[in-house]
Design a protein around this motif. Structure first.
Motif, PDB file in Angstrom:
ATOM      1  N   ALA A   1      10.701   8.595  -1.762  1.00  0.00           N
ATOM      2  CA  ALA A   1       9.385   8.101  -1.769  1.00  0.00           C
ATOM      3  C   ALA A   1       8.776   7.264  -2.349  1.00  0.00           C
ATOM      4  O   ALA A   1       8.181   7.392  -2.809  1.00  0.00           O
ATOM      5  CB  ALA A   1       8.370   9.851  -1.241  1.00  0.00           C
ATOM      6  N   TYR A   2       8.147   6.186  -0.994  1.00  0.00           N
ATOM      7  CA  TYR A   2       6.857   5.381  -1.565  1.00  0.00           C
ATOM      8  C   TYR A   2       8.008   4.702  -2.368  1.00  0.00           C
ATOM      9  O   TYR A   2       7.337   3.414  -2.336  1.00  0.00           O
ATOM     10  CB  TYR A   2       6.297   5.690  -1.388  1.00  0.00           C
ATOM     11  CG  TYR A   2       5.770   7.180  -1.215  1.00  0.00           C
ATOM     12  CD1 TYR A   2       4.927   6.701   0.331  1.00  0.00           C
ATOM     13  CD2 TYR A   2       4.922   8.050  -1.882  1.00  0.00           C
ATOM     14  CE1 TYR A   2       4.340   8.288   1.150  1.00  0.00           C
ATOM     15  CE2 TYR A   2       4.477   9.071  -0.882  1.00  0.00           C
ATOM     16  CZ  TYR A   2       3.901   8.893   0.567  1.00  0.00           C
ATOM     17  OH  TYR A   2       3.729  10.204   1.253  1.00  0.00           O
ATOM     18  N   GLN A   3       9.006   4.217  -2.299  1.00  0.00           N
ATOM     19  CA  GLN A   3       9.812   2.990  -2.931  1.00  0.00           C
ATOM     20  C   GLN A   3      10.673   2.725  -2.014  1.00  0.00           C
ATOM     21  O   GLN A   3      10.616   2.855  -0.763  1.00  0.00           O
ATOM     22  CB  GLN A   3      11.440   3.567  -3.843  1.00  0.00           C
ATOM     23  CG  GLN A   3      10.491   4.591  -5.516  1.00  0.00           C
ATOM     24  CD  GLN A   3      11.487   4.119  -6.422  1.00  0.00           C
ATOM     25  OE1 GLN A   3      11.810   3.509  -7.201  1.00  0.00           O
ATOM     26  NE2 GLN A   3      11.902   5.479  -6.923  1.00  0.00           N
ATOM     27  N   PRO A   4      10.939   0.852  -2.277  1.00  0.00           N
ATOM     28  CA  PRO A   4      11.509  -0.124  -1.755  1.00  0.00           C
ATOM     29  C   PRO A   4      12.534  -0.215  -1.080  1.00  0.00           C
ATOM     30  O   PRO A   4      13.227  -0.847  -1.502  1.00  0.00           O
ATOM     31  CB  PRO A   4      11.221  -1.480  -2.484  1.00  0.00           C
ATOM     32  CG  PRO A   4      11.318  -0.978  -3.708  1.00  0.00           C
ATOM     33  CD  PRO A   4      10.404   0.300  -3.971  1.00  0.00           C
ATOM     34  N   ASP A   5      12.551   1.124  -0.574  1.00  0.00           N
ATOM     35  CA  ASP A   5      14.111   1.430  -0.161  1.00  0.00           C
ATOM     36  C   ASP A   5      14.284   2.424   1.257  1.00  0.00           C
ATOM     37  O   ASP A   5      14.738   3.417   0.667  1.00  0.00           O
ATOM     38  CB  ASP A   5      15.181   1.716  -1.079  1.00  0.00           C
ATOM     39  CG  ASP A   5      16.711   1.448  -0.061  1.00  0.00           C
ATOM     40  OD1 ASP A   5      17.283   1.572   0.887  1.00  0.00           O
ATOM     41  OD2 ASP A   5      17.833   1.519  -1.146  1.00  0.00           O
ATOM     42  N   SER A   6      13.477   2.477   2.112  1.00  0.00           N
ATOM     43  CA  SER A   6      13.518   3.256   3.145  1.00  0.00           C
ATOM     44  C   SER A   6      14.560   3.668   3.308  1.00  0.00           C
ATOM     45  O   SER A   6      14.979   5.076   4.293  1.00  0.00           O
ATOM     46  CB  SER A   6      12.413   3.122   3.837  1.00  0.00           C
ATOM     47  OG  SER A   6      12.285   1.958   4.694  1.00  0.00           O
TER      48      SER A   6
ATOM     49  N   LEU B   1       1.066  -1.302   0.020  1.00  0.00           N
ATOM     50  CA  LEU B   1       0.303   0.378   0.176  1.00  0.00           C
ATOM     51  C   LEU B   1       1.284   0.854  -0.055  1.00  0.00           C
ATOM     52  O   LEU B   1       0.881   1.943  -0.859  1.00  0.00           O
ATOM     53  CB  LEU B   1      -0.577  -0.054   1.784  1.00  0.00           C
ATOM     54  CG  LEU B   1      -2.365  -1.061   0.912  1.00  0.00           C
ATOM     55  CD1 LEU B   1      -3.517  -0.819   2.139  1.00  0.00           C
ATOM     56  CD2 LEU B   1      -3.078  -0.475   0.070  1.00  0.00           C
ATOM     57  N   PHE B   2       1.820   1.264   0.881  1.00  0.00           N
ATOM     58  CA  PHE B   2       2.704   2.657   0.953  1.00  0.00           C
ATOM     59  C   PHE B   2       3.547   2.200   0.684  1.00  0.00           C
ATOM     60  O   PHE B   2       4.734   3.315   0.749  1.00  0.00           O
ATOM     61  CB  PHE B   2       2.734   2.730   2.630  1.00  0.00           C
ATOM     62  CG  PHE B   2       1.000   3.906   2.773  1.00  0.00           C
ATOM     63  CD1 PHE B   2       0.678   4.730   2.644  1.00  0.00           C
ATOM     64  CD2 PHE B   2       0.347   3.138   3.018  1.00  0.00           C
ATOM     65  CE1 PHE B   2      -0.350   5.476   2.327  1.00  0.00           C
ATOM     66  CE2 PHE B   2      -1.317   3.471   3.233  1.00  0.00           C
ATOM     67  CZ  PHE B   2      -1.309   4.835   3.584  1.00  0.00           C
ATOM     68  N   ILE B   3       4.296   1.589  -0.379  1.00  0.00           N
ATOM     69  CA  ILE B   3       5.172   1.309  -0.493  1.00  0.00           C
ATOM     70  C   ILE B   3       5.326   0.455  -2.182  1.00  0.00           C
ATOM     71  O   ILE B   3       4.584   0.093  -2.148  1.00  0.00           O
ATOM     72  CB  ILE B   3       6.210   0.154  -0.317  1.00  0.00           C
ATOM     73  CG1 ILE B   3       6.641  -0.157   1.418  1.00  0.00           C
ATOM     74  CG2 ILE B   3       7.643   0.042  -1.407  1.00  0.00           C
ATOM     75  CD1 ILE B   3       7.554   1.689   1.698  1.00  0.00           C
TER      76      ILE B   3
ATOM     77  N   ARG C   1       0.180   5.797  -9.226  1.00  0.00           N
ATOM     78  CA  ARG C   1       0.731   4.790  -9.363  1.00  0.00           C
ATOM     79  C   ARG C   1       1.236   4.526  -7.777  1.00  0.00           C
ATOM     80  O   ARG C   1       1.813   3.263  -7.224  1.00  0.00           O
ATOM     81  CB  ARG C   1       1.703   4.633 -10.465  1.00  0.00           C
ATOM     82  CG  ARG C   1       2.116   2.603 -10.081  1.00  0.00           C
ATOM     83  CD  ARG C   1       3.122   3.217 -11.683  1.00  0.00           C
ATOM     84  NE  ARG C   1       1.911   3.104 -12.998  1.00  0.00           N
ATOM     85  CZ  ARG C   1       2.267   3.677 -13.765  1.00  0.00           C
ATOM     86  NH1 ARG C   1       3.192   4.872 -14.042  1.00  0.00           N
ATOM     87  NH2 ARG C   1       1.376   4.062 -15.100  1.00  0.00           N
ATOM     88  N   TYR C   2       2.038   5.254  -6.775  1.00  0.00           N
ATOM     89  CA  TYR C   2       2.646   5.114  -5.834  1.00  0.00           C
ATOM     90  C   TYR C   2       1.893   5.858  -4.573  1.00  0.00           C
ATOM     91  O   TYR C   2       2.799   5.500  -3.391  1.00  0.00           O
ATOM     92  CB  TYR C   2       3.595   5.875  -5.471  1.00  0.00           C
ATOM     93  CG  TYR C   2       4.720   5.465  -6.626  1.00  0.00           C
ATOM     94  CD1 TYR C   2       6.139   4.375  -6.322  1.00  0.00           C
ATOM     95  CD2 TYR C   2       5.163   5.372  -7.768  1.00  0.00           C
ATOM     96  CE1 TYR C   2       7.493   4.505  -6.852  1.00  0.00           C
ATOM     97  CE2 TYR C   2       6.093   4.779  -9.241  1.00  0.00           C
ATOM     98  CZ  TYR C   2       6.750   4.373  -8.545  1.00  0.00           C
ATOM     99  OH  TYR C   2       8.155   3.506  -9.653  1.00  0.00           O
ATOM    100  N   ASN C   3       0.329   6.359  -5.254  1.00  0.00           N
ATOM    101  CA  ASN C   3      -0.330   6.267  -3.814  1.00  0.00           C
ATOM    102  C   ASN C   3      -0.591   5.426  -2.856  1.00  0.00           C
ATOM    103  O   ASN C   3      -1.401   4.901  -3.167  1.00  0.00           O
ATOM    104  CB  ASN C   3      -0.791   8.214  -4.311  1.00  0.00           C
ATOM    105  CG  ASN C   3      -1.184   8.141  -2.612  1.00  0.00           C
ATOM    106  OD1 ASN C   3      -2.208   7.945  -2.109  1.00  0.00           O
ATOM    107  ND2 ASN C   3      -0.758   9.446  -2.664  1.00  0.00           N
ATOM    108  N   GLY C   4      -0.269   5.360  -1.647  1.00  0.00           N
ATOM    109  CA  GLY C   4      -1.040   4.238  -0.531  1.00  0.00           C
ATOM    110  C   GLY C   4      -2.551   4.655  -0.833  1.00  0.00           C
ATOM    111  O   GLY C   4      -3.318   4.488  -0.030  1.00  0.00           O
ATOM    112  N   TYR C   5      -2.867   5.783  -0.360  1.00  0.00           N
ATOM    113  CA  TYR C   5      -4.539   6.358  -0.278  1.00  0.00           C
ATOM    114  C   TYR C   5      -4.634   5.544  -1.170  1.00  0.00           C
ATOM    115  O   TYR C   5      -6.449   5.546  -1.153  1.00  0.00           O
ATOM    116  CB  TYR C   5      -4.406   7.808   0.232  1.00  0.00           C
ATOM    117  CG  TYR C   5      -3.801   8.351   1.414  1.00  0.00           C
ATOM    118  CD1 TYR C   5      -4.431   7.924   2.749  1.00  0.00           C
ATOM    119  CD2 TYR C   5      -2.422   9.130   1.399  1.00  0.00           C
ATOM    120  CE1 TYR C   5      -3.964   8.061   4.059  1.00  0.00           C
ATOM    121  CE2 TYR C   5      -2.164   9.015   2.482  1.00  0.00           C
ATOM    122  CZ  TYR C   5      -2.435   9.043   3.871  1.00  0.00           C
ATOM    123  OH  TYR C   5      -1.797   9.621   4.746  1.00  0.00           O
ATOM    124  N   ALA C   6      -4.372   5.952  -2.693  1.00  0.00           N
ATOM    125  CA  ALA C   6      -5.397   6.159  -3.935  1.00  0.00           C
ATOM    126  C   ALA C   6      -5.060   4.941  -4.063  1.00  0.00           C
ATOM    127  O   ALA C   6      -6.775   4.046  -4.595  1.00  0.00           O
ATOM    128  CB  ALA C   6      -4.673   6.293  -4.927  1.00  0.00           C
TER     129      ALA C   6
END
Length: 416
Positions: A183-188, A86-88, A380-385
């Protein structure tokens, strides 16, 4: 920004309620706070956690995942066959090159670095390209590796203190641009590395604008890490405002804009806390600061401007879970005045959240379609959407299910 939850204790089977309790506790969130954010009672949360109530339906699972910033639904449900992040968002193809540039050591490069003025011009062009591009990560992902390397090199080669401070200011803002890509990519961890390096470079620069931008981004990173980090977000925001405020009478438009953006950030965090009075007071202060900027002014990093204050009002109302107020604010805001495509798409997503809170799922989906038209990579990267779209794929209305499924395929949540 990406969640930092890594539930390593969940390798063995746990029921939904146990997973909910572990994730809630790791977020530093009480049952009362979680219940308020979900529109439920604390006793409901307790009964779910202890197994008295069965696992809720998909719509509530998605809302829990949103509030707790869960990486993917499998962490919450235990069902590893549905690893829906969702948020990644998806890892961008240019992420490895940006990561290499951030992590590189430049001791073996012997070419002459560009001047700070040259780098500033390239940075301005990069911001302009980002705001005009529907696929903005693709655009800035191609520009960032060279910008990062050259800005690092300029700092390393600066011989005199003024040159070094100027180079540090540019480097700080290059790291700021990189955070929009990361932001929101899989490398926090990489995102936090960029944020921390940006803050260090900004402080070394002694440049008020660079310091303000770095603080604005750092506060967002803290806030998006969950309620346990809200105090850290406020500390960064308010300390930076105390530093900037005495400078404002003689400051440039950019410095005044970053101060206004920080005022709104304080309101945004207050809204996340559920502090209605502080949230709207901070928004109103920011609005007054925006009105003192030129009518056509638009801050490249924060989007702070007269044009964005309507969008900010929608965000405050949504974060306060006020559906009717969200819709009223959306009716007053004019998305067309926002010149940035990704920021316009983000506003549309906030509008969609408001419509769903107000019980208007059809309007929410229609607004998400507009967000997709403005900037596909933003949605595409937005968890709320993602949450709204997935929830509506389970709608009782065939029309809503079909429309949601079409959007889900477009943004990559469901296979075609």
């Amino acid at each position: 920004m990406p969640s930092d939850v890594t539930p390593d204790s969940m390798d063995h089977p746990l029921v939904f309620g146990q997973r909910l309790q572990v994730l809630r506790t790791r977020r530093g969130m009480s049952r009362t706070v979680l219940a308020g954010l979900l529109g439920k009672s604390p006793s409901w949360v307790k009964q779910v956690e202890n197994g008295t109530l069965h696992t809720p339906g998909l719509s509530m699972i998605l809302r829990v995942a949103e509030v707790l910033r869960v990486r993917n639904l499998g962490e919450l449900t235990g069902d590893q066959t549905m690893p829906v992040d969702l948020f990644i968002g998806p890892g961008h193809a240019k992420l490895p090159a940006v990561r290499d540039a951030i992590d590189a050591f430049l001791f073996d490069i012997d070419r002459e670095a560009p001047s700070a003025a040259h780098l500033s011009a390239r940075l301005a062009s990069a911001w302009s390209a980002r705001h005009s591009a529907p696929n903005h990560r693709e655009v800035i992902g191609g520009l960032l590796p060279g910008l990062i390397q050259d800005a690092q090199l300029a700092v390393r080669q600066a011989d005199r203190a003024p040159e070094r401070r100027a180079a540090q200011a540019v480097l700080a803002e290059v790291y700021g641009l990189s955070q929009f890509f990361l932001a929101y990519q899989p490398d926090s961890a990489l995102l936090w590395r960029a944020a921390e390096r940006g803050m260090v470079a900004a402080q070394e620069s002694e440049d008020p604008h660079a310091i303000g931008v770095a603080a604005w981004l750092t506060a967002q990173a803290h806030r998006d890490s969950g309620p346990g980090h809200f105090d850290a977000a406020d500390a960064v925001t308010l300390k930076t405002l105390r530093y900037l405020t005495p400078l404002l009478p003689d400051a440039s438009d950019d410095v005044r804009a970053i101060a206004g953006a920080l005022q709104f950030e304080a309101g945004y965090t207050a809204a996340r806390r559920g502090d209605t009075g502080t949230a709207w007071n901070r928004w109103d202060t920011a609005r007054k600061m925006a009105k003192r900027l030129p009518a056509d002014y638009y801050h490249p990093a924060t989007s702070f401007s007269r044009a964005v204050m309507g969008a900010h009002a929608v965000t405050v109302a949504v974060e306060l879970h006020a559906g009717g107020e969200s819709v009223r604010q959306a009716a007053k805001a004019d998305a067309k005045t926002i010149p940035s495509r990704p920021r316009r798409a983000r506003h549309r997503i906030e509008e969609a959240r408001g419509y769903q809170l107000d019980g208007q799922p059809e309007a929410a989906l229609a607004t998400l379609d507009k967000a997709y038209e403005a900037a596909p990579e933003t949605i595409r990267y937005n968890g709320y959407a993602r949450r709204i779209i997935l929830e509506e794929t389970e709608s009782k209305s065939p029309t809503h299910r079909r429309r949601a499924a079409e959007l889900a395929v477009k943004i990559g949540v469901l296979a075609a």
